[in-house]
Design a protein around this motif. Structure first.
Motif, PDB file in Angstrom:
ATOM      1  N   MET A   1      18.588  39.669  49.436  1.00  0.00           N
ATOM      2  CA  MET A   1      20.014  39.372  49.319  1.00  0.00           C
ATOM      3  C   MET A   1      20.250  37.914  49.701  1.00  0.00           C
ATOM      4  O   MET A   1      19.744  37.447  50.711  1.00  0.00           O
ATOM      5  CB  MET A   1      20.813  40.295  50.236  1.00  0.00           C
ATOM      6  N   GLN A   2      21.022  37.238  48.884  1.00  0.00           N
ATOM      7  CA  GLN A   2      21.342  35.848  49.177  1.00  0.00           C
ATOM      8  C   GLN A   2      22.501  35.797  50.160  1.00  0.00           C
ATOM      9  O   GLN A   2      23.488  36.526  50.030  1.00  0.00           O
ATOM     10  CB  GLN A   2      21.700  35.114  47.892  1.00  0.00           C
ATOM     11  N   ALA A   3      22.380  34.952  51.146  1.00  0.00           N
ATOM     12  CA  ALA A   3      23.400  34.829  52.185  1.00  0.00           C
ATOM     13  C   ALA A   3      24.747  34.464  51.582  1.00  0.00           C
ATOM     14  O   ALA A   3      24.838  33.627  50.690  1.00  0.00           O
ATOM     15  CB  ALA A   3      22.982  33.779  53.196  1.00  0.00           C
ATOM     16  N   GLY A   4      25.792  35.104  52.051  1.00  0.00           N
ATOM     17  CA  GLY A   4      27.145  34.789  51.622  1.00  0.00           C
ATOM     18  C   GLY A   4      27.588  35.439  50.330  1.00  0.00           C
ATOM     19  O   GLY A   4      28.734  35.317  49.939  1.00  0.00           O
ATOM     20  N   LYS A   5      26.692  36.151  49.649  1.00  0.00           N
ATOM     21  CA  LYS A   5      27.057  36.801  48.381  1.00  0.00           C
ATOM     22  C   LYS A   5      27.547  38.220  48.652  1.00  0.00           C
ATOM     23  O   LYS A   5      27.027  38.903  49.532  1.00  0.00           O
ATOM     24  CB  LYS A   5      25.855  36.848  47.446  1.00  0.00           C
ATOM     25  N   ILE A   6      28.549  38.630  47.890  1.00  0.00           N
ATOM     26  CA  ILE A   6      29.067  39.987  47.992  1.00  0.00           C
ATOM     27  C   ILE A   6      29.109  40.616  46.602  1.00  0.00           C
ATOM     28  O   ILE A   6      29.025  39.920  45.594  1.00  0.00           O
ATOM     29  CB  ILE A   6      30.483  40.042  48.610  1.00  0.00           C
ATOM     30  N   THR A   7      29.253  41.916  46.583  1.00  0.00           N
ATOM     31  CA  THR A   7      29.563  42.634  45.358  1.00  0.00           C
ATOM     32  C   THR A   7      31.015  43.071  45.484  1.00  0.00           C
ATOM     33  O   THR A   7      31.354  43.867  46.364  1.00  0.00           O
ATOM     34  CB  THR A   7      28.656  43.870  45.185  1.00  0.00           C
ATOM     35  N   ALA A   8      31.881  42.506  44.655  1.00  0.00           N
ATOM     36  CA  ALA A   8      33.310  42.817  44.706  1.00  0.00           C
ATOM     37  C   ALA A   8      33.583  44.085  43.901  1.00  0.00           C
ATOM     38  O   ALA A   8      33.187  44.186  42.741  1.00  0.00           O
ATOM     39  CB  ALA A   8      34.123  41.660  44.143  1.00  0.00           C
ATOM     40  N   LEU A   9      34.247  45.041  44.528  1.00  0.00           N
ATOM     41  CA  LEU A   9      34.645  46.282  43.879  1.00  0.00           C
ATOM     42  C   LEU A   9      36.172  46.315  43.856  1.00  0.00           C
ATOM     43  O   LEU A   9      36.814  46.277  44.903  1.00  0.00           O
ATOM     44  CB  LEU A   9      34.079  47.487  44.636  1.00  0.00           C
ATOM     45  N   TYR A  10      36.750  46.355  42.670  1.00  0.00           N
ATOM     46  CA  TYR A  10      38.192  46.201  42.483  1.00  0.00           C
ATOM     47  C   TYR A  10      38.835  47.543  42.124  1.00  0.00           C
ATOM     48  O   TYR A  10      38.403  48.208  41.192  1.00  0.00           O
ATOM     49  CB  TYR A  10      38.445  45.185  41.371  1.00  0.00           C
ATOM     50  N   CYS A  11      39.859  47.919  42.874  1.00  0.00           N
ATOM     51  CA  CYS A  11      40.625  49.140  42.622  1.00  0.00           C
ATOM     52  C   CYS A  11      42.067  48.759  42.346  1.00  0.00           C
ATOM     53  O   CYS A  11      42.619  47.859  42.975  1.00  0.00           O
ATOM     54  CB  CYS A  11      40.600  50.062  43.834  1.00  0.00           C
ATOM     55  N   ARG A  12      42.688  49.475  41.431  1.00  0.00           N
ATOM     56  CA  ARG A  12      44.065  49.166  41.050  1.00  0.00           C
ATOM     57  C   ARG A  12      44.861  50.445  40.946  1.00  0.00           C
ATOM     58  O   ARG A  12      44.422  51.430  40.379  1.00  0.00           O
ATOM     59  CB  ARG A  12      44.068  48.450  39.706  1.00  0.00           C
ATOM     60  N   LEU A  13      46.057  50.424  41.486  1.00  0.00           N
ATOM     61  CA  LEU A  13      46.972  51.554  41.449  1.00  0.00           C
ATOM     62  C   LEU A  13      47.807  51.487  40.182  1.00  0.00           C
ATOM     63  O   LEU A  13      48.443  50.481  39.908  1.00  0.00           O
ATOM     64  CB  LEU A  13      47.883  51.521  42.680  1.00  0.00           C
ATOM     65  N   SER A  14      47.788  52.558  39.389  1.00  0.00           N
ATOM     66  CA  SER A  14      48.592  52.582  38.173  1.00  0.00           C
ATOM     67  C   SER A  14      50.027  52.979  38.507  1.00  0.00           C
ATOM     68  O   SER A  14      50.299  53.561  39.551  1.00  0.00           O
ATOM     69  CB  SER A  14      48.010  53.566  37.157  1.00  0.00           C
ATOM     70  N   GLN A  15      50.935  52.682  37.604  1.00  0.00           N
ATOM     71  CA  GLN A  15      52.334  53.020  37.806  1.00  0.00           C
ATOM     72  C   GLN A  15      52.502  54.524  37.984  1.00  0.00           C
ATOM     73  O   GLN A  15      53.283  54.969  38.805  1.00  0.00           O
ATOM     74  CB  GLN A  15      53.176  52.538  36.625  1.00  0.00           C
ATOM     75  N   GLU A  16      51.725  55.312  37.242  1.00  0.00           N
ATOM     76  CA  GLU A  16      51.823  56.762  37.332  1.00  0.00           C
ATOM     77  C   GLU A  16      51.378  57.289  38.689  1.00  0.00           C
ATOM     78  O   GLU A  16      51.827  58.325  39.149  1.00  0.00           O
ATOM     79  CB  GLU A  16      50.980  57.419  36.230  1.00  0.00           C
ATOM     80  N   ASP A  17      50.476  56.565  39.339  1.00  0.00           N
ATOM     81  CA  ASP A  17      49.939  57.006  40.621  1.00  0.00           C
ATOM     82  C   ASP A  17      50.673  56.413  41.815  1.00  0.00           C
ATOM     83  O   ASP A  17      50.306  56.673  42.952  1.00  0.00           O
ATOM     84  CB  ASP A  17      48.458  56.629  40.734  1.00  0.00           C
ATOM     85  N   MET A  18      51.678  55.589  41.553  1.00  0.00           N
ATOM     86  CA  MET A  18      52.369  54.879  42.622  1.00  0.00           C
ATOM     87  C   MET A  18      52.980  55.872  43.611  1.00  0.00           C
ATOM     88  O   MET A  18      53.675  56.793  43.237  1.00  0.00           O
ATOM     89  CB  MET A  18      53.462  53.997  42.008  1.00  0.00           C
ATOM     90  N   GLN A  19      52.669  55.702  44.885  1.00  0.00           N
ATOM     91  CA  GLN A  19      53.251  56.504  45.951  1.00  0.00           C
ATOM     92  C   GLN A  19      53.045  55.763  47.256  1.00  0.00           C
ATOM     93  O   GLN A  19      52.340  54.769  47.299  1.00  0.00           O
ATOM     94  CB  GLN A  19      52.629  57.898  45.995  1.00  0.00           C
TER      95      GLN A  19
END
Length: 65
Positions: A1-19
């Protein structure tokens, strides 16, 4: 693993799921993304969660989780 590197995992809330709070949709996305990352040996994962639902909202809030 290279120092300072990350694996970005992106989650998004849809309008239908908004709560209030973190939805079941976000929790499910996190599980799916983490399983994928683990299965493909992506290391140093970090979640980024988009708490808004509109692509045109200029006040979007993305938090790290």
């Amino acid at each position: 693993m290279q120092a300072g590197k990350i694996t970005a995992l992106y989650c998004r809330l849809s309008q239908e799921d908004m709560q209030a709070g973190e939805s079941e949709s976000i929790q499910n996305q996190k599980l799916i993304l983490q399983r994928y990352a683990d299965g493909h040996f992506f290391l140093n994962t970090r979640f980024f969660v988009d708490e808004d639902f509109s692509g045109i909202d200029s006040g979007r809030r993305i938090s790290t989780a």
